[in-house]
Design a protein around this motif. Structure first.
Motif, PDB file in Angstrom:
ATOM      1  N   VAL A 126     -31.304 -20.310 -14.274  1.00 33.30           N
ATOM      2  CA  VAL A 126     -33.110 -20.369 -13.285  1.00 33.30           C
ATOM      3  C   VAL A 126     -32.648 -20.137 -12.382  1.00 33.30           C
ATOM      4  N   THR A 127     -33.293 -19.060 -11.966  1.00 37.25           N
ATOM      5  CA  THR A 127     -32.871 -17.743 -10.826  1.00 37.25           C
ATOM      6  C   THR A 127     -34.416 -17.796 -10.449  1.00 37.25           C
TER       7      THR A 127
ATOM      8  N   ALA B  85     -26.890 -24.272 -11.907  1.00 41.48           N
ATOM      9  CA  ALA B  85     -28.304 -23.470 -12.662  1.00 41.48           C
ATOM     10  C   ALA B  85     -28.728 -22.723 -12.608  1.00 41.48           C
ATOM     11  N   ALA B  86     -28.204 -22.697 -11.382  1.00 43.43           N
ATOM     12  CA  ALA B  86     -28.531 -20.908 -10.604  1.00 43.43           C
ATOM     13  C   ALA B  86     -28.088 -19.914 -11.144  1.00 43.43           C
TER      14      ALA B  86
ATOM     15  N   GLY C 218     -25.518 -24.761  -8.157  1.00 43.27           N
ATOM     16  CA  GLY C 218     -24.887 -23.401  -8.539  1.00 43.27           C
ATOM     17  C   GLY C 218     -25.167 -22.921  -9.743  1.00 43.27           C
TER      18      GLY C 218
END
Lengths: 359, 486
Positions: free
Chosen positions: A195-196, A68-69, A66
């Protein structure tokens, strides 16, 4: 908004939602379960995600995903669950992922019991996982601070790209006090490094692996520099009647509250006693402790663990002043009366040894 | 001779140069004959074919494929050992329209991460998992994997894998096929070109499922590891084809792609200004008057009884009413198993000054709903305090001359109005009658806030009034001298 009578654990969740958190990944454990329960209710209603993980190991790794997003997200647990999460803490810090973990401490070691204790100090403040990392640690002493420090934890986590922990005990988690909540903040756009799954973020990488020693050393030094900056900038402390204190009591969380009552009673008995309450446990208020040592003749650490906080006070003082110690563990809290008796005895001893010439 | 095209091009979603190593940047770090290179290419072709390079996030594991991000020009997240499904879960939940791929080896997925894969599959996470099964631990140098065939010698099974000691090879597809949620589970092999061509189709399908928004898809790839197996690449392929495939049957284990429906989209998030209302904040509260400097009040209340007597609720009503009355308040419960059986107690403080300790060790108000509580907490009551005891008379040996003690059969009084569980509110009424703790109106407002059912609210209002009446009947003088501020 008017003050609302709110349970400590629920205050964390409400403050998190208001601070723009939209991801909660957790596993129930007493005395932290109300956090997951409130999150299960409020996160989806706020348009966010709640997942009850299969374990604390999975929960902390979901937090990793989560974070990282690029969204604000959190988890919560207590002693045994926090132990299981420690690998994840290390990865989160290594990959520089901001997130918030609430630890509502219970009795240990092992299964221990579910009553309040402060025995997670070392595993949280010293970093219980592997490698050279720290977590930013905030220690609320009231339900209001459960809310305020949760908000601050998200801000600090982002500022330092590092996990931040709200470290409370079962008392603070379970009790109710009036809370004034902050105004809601919008969900921020994901940070540049996140990172999306977009063309723009395609080259982003979230990782903690640096196979070459020089690269890893460089990375560890970078983390170290961040922690040094946090030590310079982020220390928070409450000093309560310390200006003229001969003896400074040191305690955090619920103990800080009890010690306030002790200070009042001690002063009625003619003892100049003050309280230093660390609000940040990492970074530890080293300078503030030292500053008080210029006037105070002695320090007395009171904690619901067997000297974990005392060690940090000693390190801060570097032998400048004696450090007395009183503790209760196993789920027992020290009563103001028993701490007062302890302080009285220590005060008397200090007078006799003429450490206190003006007492 | 049939016509065919030779393709030497890289998939677009591979980087042009692989910067994993400073030299030989045109090739991967994988050993000659390793299956990872093939699987990478098949996955990359699927990503290209579906046109989702810009939407894809690859979660790489711990193991030989830890460096997947050196090859795939997509968003990359590297996960802890075994945790890729958990990481992928949160990525996908956070970014539901993105394509999230967890790439794992057999140690990662089948040993240390068993819980994560089973539960991600069981939740039907709409991710794609590529499971590379080569029956051995490659990166750590040839130790047994959960999928090592029986009898095989490895660094940690020097006498060969023995079912009695190490158990049997774990069949992941079959295991996950026992779950309801997965949409697609298939095992493929890299044992020859025909198998590889088949694997390409299956990998693409597993990716396509996610593009369509369907649920959990997993492809298990039987893959050669010539270096650790100590075989040449050709022999290693034969081993996959003949020996691995004999243990792990190649084929489909679940295909519900025809009937599966996409996960529904999350509803639109509420507006920012709606959040306080959603969180139950700031609605319907009356403005509170700060209490004056002169009204120095410090109620330190202990409520105690059996679990189920409404001890905690009574404390909460006091705190809520106290807050309404403009006091600083705190409420601290005993919690855990005590709530479910045995005794229950809570600490409540109402004070005109900020509250230092919320713990009440020397109460000036004790509400004892049963006899054990009276025995336990009476000695701590401050001289001049008040004790309300739920009983016909103060038990023998419990007398204290320095506190005001009132015994009333609160439970029986509650019985008379038909609800014995309302005894806690009868006590509340008695306490309000005996002290000027809060106004009736504030207690009623607190009950209104805490008691959701109108029926119960009416009963409680009645119970509170009965408590006041019964208290008025007691012969003890009513005075506030017993309570004082600090």
């Amino acid at each position: 908004m008017n003050a609302q009578l709110t349970k400590g654990n629920e205050a964390i969740v409400k403050a998190a939602v208001l601070a723009g958190a939209r991801g909660f990944y957790g596993y129930p454990i007493t005395p932290a379960s109300e956090i997951a329960e409130a999150a299960a209710l409020y996160f989806p209603l706020a348009g966010g995600v709640f997942v009850q993980a299969e374990s604390e190991v999975a929960a902390i790794n979901m937090l990793y995903g989560g974070a990282a997003a690029g969204g604000r997200c959190m988890t919560a647990s207590s002693g045994p669950g926090i132990s299981l999460m420690q690998e994840g803490f290390s990865y989160l810090a290594g990959a520089e992922l901001p997130c918030v973990i609430a630890d509502i401490m219970r009795g240990g070691p092992g299964l221990g019991n579910i009553a309040p204790e402060q025995g997670d100090y070392n595993q949280i403040v010293k970093g219980g996982g592997h490698g050279n990392y720290r977590t930013l640690v905030l220690a609320p002493d009231s339900v209001q601070e459960m809310a305020d420090l949760t908000t601050l934890a998200f801000d600090l986590a982002e500022r330092y790209r590092n996990p931040a922990v709200v470290l409370a005990d079962g008392f603070i988690g379970q009790m109710m006090e009036p809370v004034t909540f902050a105004d809601p903040r919008p969900v921020a756009a994901p940070p540049e490094w996140a990172v999306t799954g977009t063309r723009e973020s395609r080259h982003n990488l979230v990782s903690s692996i640096y196979l070459e020693p020089d690269k890893l050393e460089q990375h560890v030094r970078k983390l170290e520099a961040k922690y040094q900056e946090a030590e310079r900038r982020e220390t928070r402390v409450e000093c309560w009647r310390t200006d003229d204190a001969d003896v400074v009591l040191v305690g955090y969380g619920i103990v800080g509250r009890i010690l306030k009552a002790v200070v009042e009673q001690a002063r009625r008995h003619g003892m100049r006693v003050g309280l230093l309450r660390p609000i940040t446990l990492y970074p530890f208020p080293v300078e503030e402790v030292r500053a008080l040592s210029r006037r105070a003749r002695a320090f007395a650490v009171v904690e619901m663990s067997t000297g974990q906080l005392r060690d940090d006070v000693r390190l801060a003082l570097e032998g400048r002043r004696p450090v007395e110690f009183y503790s209760r563990v196993g789920g027992n809290a020290p009563s103001a009366e028993e701490v007062l008796a302890f302080v009285e005895a220590k005060f008397e001893a200090l007078r006799e040894s003429e450490v206190l010439v003006h007492g | 001779m049939g016509s065919f095209t030779l393709t030497h091009e890289r998939p677009d979603c591979f980087y042009d140069r692989f910067e994993r190593k400073s030299e030989l940047q045109h090739q991967t770090h994988y050993c000659p004959g390793c299956g990872h290179g093939i699987v990478h290419k098949l996955l990359a072709e699927a990503i290209d074919g579906l046109g989702v390079q810009d939407r894809t996030i690859l979660v790489s594991p711990v193991g030989c494929s830890v460096f997947g991000y050196y090859y795939f020009d997509v968003g990359n997240v590297q996960a802890a050992h075994g945790r890729a499904p958990a990481v992928a879960t949160a990525l996908k939940r956070s970014l539901p329209d993105k394509i999230v791929v967890a790439y794992q080896g057999d140690g990662d997925l089948g040993a240390i991460g068993t819980a994560e894969i089973v539960h991600a599959a069981n939740r039907g996470e709409a991710i794609t998992v590529i499971f590379v099964n080569n029956g051995i631990y490659g990166m750590t140098g040839g130790q047994m994997a959960p999928t090592t065939p029986l009898g095989k010698k490895t660094a940690t099974t020097p006498f060969g894998r023995d079912a009695l000691n190490e158990g049997y090879p774990l069949h992941i597809c079959e295991l996950l096929a026992s779950l309801e949620a997965p949409v697609f589970l298939e095992r493929v092999g890299l044992g020859n070109n025909k198998q590889i061509m088949g694997a390409a189709k299956v990998l693409r399908k597993a990716m396509e499922n996610q593009v369509k928004g369907l649920g959990f898809s997993l492809v298990e790839v039987l893959s050669p590891c010539p270096t650790i197996w100590k075989m040449d690449p050709v022999e290693a392929q034969r081993f996959v084809r003949e020996e691995m495939a004999a243990v792990f049957g190649i084929g489909n284990y679940r295909d519900r792609t025809a009937t599966a429906t996409p996960r529904p989209a999350r509803p639109a998030p509420p507006k920012l200004e709606e959040l306080p209302g959603i969180l139950g904040l700031g609605n319907g509260d009356r403005d509170r008057l700060p209490c004056g400097e002169t009204s120095a009040v410090d109620y330190r209340i202990r409520v105690a009884g059996f679990g189920g007597q409404g001890v905690l609720m009574l404390g909460e009503v006091l705190a809520e009413a106290g807050l309404d009355a403009g006091y600083h308040v705190s409420w601290l419960p005993s919690y855990g198993p005590e709530m479910r059986s045995g005794t229950s107690n809570c600490h409540v403080r109402l004070s005109s000054r900020p509250i230092d300790s919320p713990l009440v060790s020397q109460p000036n108000v004790l509400l004892a709903l049963n006899e054990p509580s009276l025995h336990k907490f009476l000695p701590g009551v401050e001289p001049g305090g008040i004790v309300l005891y739920n009983g016909d008379a103060i038990p023998e040996g419990c007398g204290r001359g320095d506190v005001r003690m009132v015994a009333l059969p609160f439970t029986r009084i509650a019985d008379q109005i038909g609800v014995s569980k309302a005894a806690n509110i009868v006590i509340l009424g008695a306490l309000l009658e005996a002290t000027d703790l809060v106004e009736n109106e504030q207690a009623t407002a607190a009950l209104h806030k805490l008691v959701k059912s109108p029926k119960w609210f009416d009963i409680d209002v009645q119970a509170m009034e009965r408590g006041r009446e019964e208290m008025r009947k007691t012969t003890m003088p009513v005075s506030d001298d017993y309570l004082w501020g600090v």
